[in-house]
Design a protein around this motif. Structure first.
Motif: not given
Length: 326
Positions: A55, A180, A182, A207-208, A233, A235-236, A283, A286
């Protein structure tokens, strides 16, 4: 836009890159024939999913840990994380010989939780990500660990911004960068770099649809509470610190924020596996989902999409690849 009011400058990102030399990967940036065909312009993928911890979060985490040592020596650290920041900071703490406690939601992917433990950090699981932030902040004391936010931290933002430096070095005429979003750390870091080296570049946050903290904040003109839903996602997902410095930077640098559905995230994960031979978590896929599903109208090229992470549980990945969305 008043760049002078931002707490992080391009010089901080340059300093972070020097600090991180030899500690993180200069990730590959490669052209995607698949997405270029869909978008009608050149699309490149910035493969942060190939970092040592899987990541982009390792950049901000390691920079923050190094700055922490400069300021406070061997004092321990405390953080909250949906998983990737925690493993990135745990990796850095192990390398630097620092104690670290990570608060993370119990339903975070096991791949992320196990990585935190594997790198030697203490893990405390909470009911939700919002609980993790609250408990981590409360546990940080002058005599105990220093709290390192996963996004609302100047050193984390500067470290994340090194992604942007590499993008503009590899594709200097990048016109659209899809990120992406978050808590906004990565988007802010790239925004700072873009305004310094290529102000005409458009930055689009993704974003999700199940967790729209930043689009809600931009609409309201301030950070507002949301009720996050379940999403691939992870992570978001979650609320954002109302005092985060990322809000002003995102507001000033981002051309817009779009949302993607769970089905679109899953399709992007499958597309990356099929066409690019890449594993991406929700994420991480995305930005690709936004391009593949036409969420960015007539994007000016070259376009760069950040594939931000690859840490997904095997059973979840197999479910998605076999056609299940959740």
């Amino acid at each position: 836009m008043n760049v002078s009011t931002w707490p992080v400058a391009a010089a901080d990102v340059l300093a972070a890159r020097a600090r991180l030399q030899g500690r993180v990967l200069r990730s590959p940036l490669r052209r995607s024939d698949w997405l270029s065909s869909i978008a009608g312009t050149e699309v490149f993928l910035k493969l942060e999913s190939l970092q040592p911890t899987g990541s982009f979060k390792i950049r901000g985490a390691f920079n923050a840990a190094l700055r922490h040592v400069e300021r406070e020596g061997s004092r321990g650290m405390v953080t909250a994380s949906a998983g990737n920041h925690g493993s990135g900071l745990a990796y850095a703490a192990q390398k630097l010989g620092l104690a670290l406690t990570v608060y993370a939601p119990h339903d975070a992917p096991q791949a992320k939780l196990q990585a935190i433990l594997r790198y030697g950090a203490q893990l405390i699981q909470t009911e939700s990500y919002d609980d993790a932030e609250r408990q981590a902040r409360a546990s940080a004391t002058p005599d105990g660990g220093k709290y390192i936010s996963p996004y609302a931290d100047e050193d984390v933002i500067a470290g994340a911004g090194t992604v942007g430096l590499e993008i503009f070095e590899d594709v200097p005429d990048s016109a659209t960068i899809v990120v992406p979003i978050g808590g906004g750390g990565l988007t802010s870091g790239i925004g700072i770099v873009a305004r310094a080296v290529r102000p005409a570049a458009r930055i689009i946050g993704v974003e999700a649809a199940a967790s729209t903290a930043f689009s809600s904040a931009l609409a309201a003109g301030r950070i507002v509470p949301i009720t996050p839903g379940k999403t691939l996602a992870d992570g978001l997902a979650g609320n954002v610190d109302p005092d985060t410095p990322t809000f002003a930077i995102v507001r000033d640098t981002v051309a817009g924020v779009v949302t993607v559905s769970e089905a679109e995230l899953a399709a992007a994960m499958r597309g990356l596996a099929l066409h690019e031979h890449l594993i991406a978590e929700g994420a991480g896929a995305a930005a690709v989902a936004a391009i593949a599903h036409g969420k960015i109208a007539q994007p000016a090229g070259p376009v760069v999409a950040i594939v931000s992470g690859a840490n997904v549980d095997v059973d979840r990945l197999l479910q998605v690849l076999s056609g299940g969305d959740t």
